[in-house]
Design a protein around this motif. Structure first.
Motif, mmCIF file in Angstrom:
data_model
loop_
_atom_site.group_PDB
_atom_site.id
_atom_site.type_symbol
_atom_site.label_atom_id
_atom_site.label_comp_id
_atom_site.label_asym_id
_atom_site.label_seq_id
_atom_site.Cartn_x
_atom_site.Cartn_y
_atom_site.Cartn_z
ATOM 1 N N THR A 216 0.838 -1.189 0.000
ATOM 2 C CA THR A 216 0.000 0.000 0.000
ATOM 3 C C THR A 216 0.879 1.248 0.000
ATOM 4 O OG1 THR A 216 -0.084 0.150 2.403
ATOM 5 C CG2 THR A 216 -1.767 -1.223 1.328
ATOM 6 N N ARG A 217 0.255 2.374 -0.336
ATOM 7 C CA ARG A 217 0.987 3.638 -0.270
ATOM 8 C C ARG A 217 1.554 3.865 1.131
ATOM 9 N NH1 ARG A 217 1.112 8.966 -2.509
ATOM 10 N NH2 ARG A 217 -0.104 8.236 -4.302
ATOM 11 N N ARG A 218 0.747 3.596 2.144
ATOM 12 C CA ARG A 218 1.212 3.822 3.512
ATOM 13 C C ARG A 218 2.437 2.981 3.829
ATOM 14 N NH1 ARG A 218 -2.458 3.244 9.037
ATOM 15 N NH2 ARG A 218 -0.768 3.735 10.511
ATOM 16 N N ARG A 219 2.424 1.725 3.411
ATOM 17 C CA ARG A 219 3.563 0.850 3.680
ATOM 18 C C ARG A 219 4.800 1.303 2.906
ATOM 19 N NH1 ARG A 219 6.450 -1.900 7.231
ATOM 20 N NH2 ARG A 219 7.223 -3.911 6.486
ATOM 21 N N ILE A 220 4.615 1.747 1.678
ATOM 22 C CA ILE A 220 5.751 2.243 0.898
ATOM 23 C C ILE A 220 6.325 3.504 1.537
ATOM 24 C CG2 ILE A 220 6.442 3.187 -1.353
ATOM 25 C CD1 ILE A 220 4.272 1.310 -2.583
ATOM 26 N N GLU A 221 5.457 4.363 2.033
ATOM 27 C CA GLU A 221 5.931 5.574 2.719
ATOM 28 C C GLU A 221 6.818 5.218 3.912
ATOM 29 O OE1 GLU A 221 2.271 7.538 3.617
ATOM 30 O OE2 GLU A 221 2.392 8.858 1.862
ATOM 31 N N GLU A 222 6.499 4.117 4.606
ATOM 32 C CA GLU A 222 7.292 3.714 5.769
ATOM 33 C C GLU A 222 8.726 3.359 5.375
ATOM 34 O OE1 GLU A 222 5.104 0.509 7.450
ATOM 35 O OE2 GLU A 222 3.580 1.797 8.366
ATOM 36 N N LEU A 223 8.933 2.935 4.151
ATOM 37 C CA LEU A 223 10.281 2.585 3.701
ATOM 38 C C LEU A 223 11.192 3.804 3.633
ATOM 39 C CD1 LEU A 223 9.421 0.060 0.828
ATOM 40 C CD2 LEU A 223 10.035 -0.460 3.200
ATOM 41 N N TRP A 224 10.605 4.988 3.620
ATOM 42 C CA TRP A 224 11.381 6.229 3.518
ATOM 43 C C TRP A 224 11.802 6.764 4.874
ATOM 44 C CZ3 TRP A 224 13.307 7.448 -0.957
ATOM 45 C CH2 TRP A 224 12.645 7.093 -2.134
ATOM 46 N N ALA A 225 11.635 6.018 5.938
ATOM 47 C CA ALA A 225 11.999 6.502 7.274
ATOM 48 C C ALA A 225 13.451 6.980 7.284
ATOM 49 C CB ALA A 225 11.811 5.399 8.310
ATOM 50 N N GLY A 226 13.667 8.189 7.800
ATOM 51 C CA GLY A 226 15.017 8.743 7.877
ATOM 52 C C GLY A 226 15.450 9.517 6.659
ATOM 53 N N PHE A 227 14.619 9.558 5.627
ATOM 54 C CA PHE A 227 14.892 10.352 4.430
ATOM 55 C C PHE A 227 13.851 11.458 4.303
ATOM 56 C CE2 PHE A 227 16.729 6.201 3.387
ATOM 57 C CZ PHE A 227 17.969 6.560 2.872
ATOM 58 N N GLU A 228 14.249 12.563 3.743
ATOM 59 C CA GLU A 228 13.314 13.644 3.446
ATOM 60 C C GLU A 228 12.880 13.524 1.994
ATOM 61 O OE1 GLU A 228 13.168 18.536 3.030
ATOM 62 O OE2 GLU A 228 15.015 17.531 3.687
ATOM 63 N N LEU A 229 11.611 13.217 1.776
ATOM 64 C CA LEU A 229 11.109 13.130 0.408
ATOM 65 C C LEU A 229 11.077 14.529 -0.196
ATOM 66 C CD1 LEU A 229 8.175 10.564 0.615
ATOM 67 C CD2 LEU A 229 10.157 10.411 -0.898
ATOM 68 N N ILE A 230 11.732 14.670 -1.336
ATOM 69 C CA ILE A 230 11.716 15.968 -1.996
ATOM 70 C C ILE A 230 10.425 16.111 -2.804
ATOM 71 C CG2 ILE A 230 14.237 15.996 -2.114
ATOM 72 C CD1 ILE A 230 13.856 15.521 -5.177
ATOM 73 N N GLU A 231 10.085 17.338 -3.122
ATOM 74 C CA GLU A 231 8.865 17.590 -3.901
ATOM 75 C C GLU A 231 8.943 16.894 -5.251
ATOM 76 O OE1 GLU A 231 6.101 19.039 -3.033
ATOM 77 O OE2 GLU A 231 6.830 19.503 -1.027
ATOM 78 N N PRO A 232 7.860 16.285 -5.713
ATOM 79 C CA PRO A 232 6.485 16.340 -5.180
ATOM 80 C C PRO A 232 6.126 15.211 -4.224
ATOM 81 C CG PRO A 232 6.468 15.331 -7.343
ATOM 82 C CD PRO A 232 7.906 15.656 -7.046
ATOM 83 N N GLY A 233 7.090 14.607 -3.582
ATOM 84 C CA GLY A 233 6.801 13.536 -2.635
ATOM 85 C C GLY A 233 6.602 12.195 -3.311
ATOM 86 N N LEU A 234 5.789 11.344 -2.694
ATOM 87 C CA LEU A 234 5.495 10.016 -3.224
ATOM 88 C C LEU A 234 4.326 10.138 -4.202
ATOM 89 C CD1 LEU A 234 6.201 6.969 -3.036
ATOM 90 C CD2 LEU A 234 4.463 6.793 -1.242
ATOM 91 N N THR A 235 4.565 9.829 -5.466
ATOM 92 C CA THR A 235 3.577 10.047 -6.516
ATOM 93 C C THR A 235 3.515 8.836 -7.442
ATOM 94 O OG1 THR A 235 5.084 10.955 -8.195
ATOM 95 C CG2 THR A 235 4.250 12.497 -6.525
ATOM 96 N N TRP A 236 2.494 8.827 -8.295
ATOM 97 C CA TRP A 236 2.495 7.893 -9.426
ATOM 98 C C TRP A 236 3.609 8.296 -10.387
ATOM 99 C CZ3 TRP A 236 -0.269 3.703 -8.671
ATOM 100 C CH2 TRP A 236 -1.428 3.766 -7.901
ATOM 101 N N LEU A 237 4.136 7.340 -11.123
ATOM 102 C CA LEU A 237 5.314 7.567 -11.968
ATOM 103 C C LEU A 237 5.243 8.836 -12.822
ATOM 104 C CD1 LEU A 237 6.008 3.935 -13.192
ATOM 105 C CD2 LEU A 237 7.477 5.271 -11.683
ATOM 106 N N PRO A 238 4.185 9.042 -13.604
ATOM 107 C CA PRO A 238 4.200 10.197 -14.510
ATOM 108 C C PRO A 238 4.051 11.533 -13.803
ATOM 109 C CG PRO A 238 2.109 9.057 -14.672
ATOM 110 C CD PRO A 238 2.978 8.211 -13.799
ATOM 111 N N GLN A 239 3.766 11.510 -12.495
ATOM 112 C CA GLN A 239 3.582 12.754 -11.755
ATOM 113 C C GLN A 239 4.867 13.278 -11.139
ATOM 114 O OE1 GLN A 239 0.487 11.311 -9.069
ATOM 115 N NE2 GLN A 239 -1.070 12.444 -10.214
ATOM 116 N N TRP A 240 5.944 12.475 -11.191
ATOM 117 C CA TRP A 240 7.189 12.930 -10.577
ATOM 118 C C TRP A 240 7.979 13.778 -11.572
ATOM 119 C CZ3 TRP A 240 12.394 13.410 -10.549
ATOM 120 C CH2 TRP A 240 12.976 13.751 -9.314
ATOM 121 N N ARG A 241 7.873 15.099 -11.411
ATOM 122 C CA ARG A 241 8.628 16.078 -12.201
ATOM 123 C C ARG A 241 8.624 15.750 -13.695
ATOM 124 N NH1 ARG A 241 13.184 18.910 -8.506
ATOM 125 N NH2 ARG A 241 12.071 18.721 -6.513
ATOM 126 N N PRO A 242 7.440 15.647 -14.295
ATOM 127 C CA PRO A 242 7.375 15.281 -15.722
ATOM 128 C C PRO A 242 8.003 16.346 -16.592
ATOM 129 C CG PRO A 242 5.247 16.057 -14.954
ATOM 130 C CD PRO A 242 6.112 15.946 -13.728
#
Length: 267
Positions: A216-242
């Motif tokens: 799930t999205r929530r579980r994937i977000e947990e994998l980022w513990a200790g990292f700062e997600l840069i903008e736009p954060g956790l997104t669907w593939l085509p939404q990351w800085r297209p």
């Protein structure tokens, strides 16, 4: 990736060769094509999702190189194709060094044949499930300076890590090895995607060289513990800085890319 290599097996669908098939490559066998077509009949968006994943990788590597990162550790690299990491990175930062890691014998043979003799490029047999061994591999530490920022690429690989292998442990080991200013690039198949695609994908890959563990999205977000997600954060593939260079038509919306992605920075 497997804990123990089974060697070359043309009769078992191989995750690297399946991905190559979706991308329109030529390094696959009848068993791979049959498995891929079973999935594509139910989830035709998988082929477009593979291209979207490859495009995300390119954008993320260009971003890291533009941010001053010149060292890259690509874990679970898959079969070489167009616009490999070293090619993308060096278009921005010509001094970039890249270590490609995989534990699939098919991938290693192809990578070593195509990249042999290339200065600043290293191919390593390593298993993400054993992160401490991987990160202490003499070829890895000989090629990369972990006292300086490194870009770690986990692109479409963590969904082959089962819960029994403790993905949080793996991510913690990677984080602890990195200097401040390092980045992790990750894309991960999600169970929040279309139900039919999730069901058929899980079924097909259960018979392949590595089963899928979609999260799930929530579980994937947990994998980022200790990292700062840069903008736009956790997104669907085509939404990351297209960008216009690799816009991909996903008529059913960005969620039809099936995969969530992000880039995290260690501060």
């Amino acid at each position: 990736m497997e804990r123990e290599s089974l060697g070359f097996d043309p009769n078992t669908p191989n995750v690297a060769r399946l991905y190559d098939y979706y991308l329109g490559g030529k390094d696959h066998f009848p068993a791979d094509r049959r498995a891929a077509e079973r999935l594509l009949r139910v989830a035709p968006e998988v082929r477009t999702a593979a291209r979207a994943n490859r495009a995300f990788l390119g954008r993320a590597v260009r971003f890291l190189a533009g941010a001053g990162v010149t060292q890259f550790l690509d874990i679970g690299t898959g079969l070489p194709t167009r616009d490999n990491v070293h090619e993308v990175a060096r278009a921005v930062a010509p001094e970039s060094r890249v270590v490609y890691v995989d534990h699939d014998p098919v991938v290693l043979v192809h990578a070593r044949a195509l990249l042999a003799g290339s200065e600043g490029i290293t191919v390593v047999d390593g298993d993400l499930r054993d992160p401490h061994d991987l990160l202490k591999n003499p070829d890895v530490v000989g090629a990369l300076d972990f006292d300086q920022p490194v870009g770690v690429l986990l692109v479409a690989i963590m969904h082959y890590i089962g819960e029994a292998d403790d993905p949080l442990r793996i991510m913690a080991a990677i984080r602890e090895s990195l200097a401040p200013g390092s980045y992790v690039v990750m894309s991960h198949g999600t169970s929040d995607a279309r139900a039919a695609a999730v069901s058929k994908g899980t079924e097909v890959y259960r018979r392949a060289s590595a089963p899928l563990t979609l999260r799930t999205r929530r579980r994937i977000e947990e994998l980022w513990a200790g990292f700062e997600l840069i903008e736009p954060g956790l997104t669907w593939l085509p939404q990351w800085r297209p960008d216009e260079a690799d816009l991909i038509d996903l008529a059913a919306g960005p969620e039809s890319s099936l995969i969530l992605c992000g880039v995290g920075r260690k501060n």
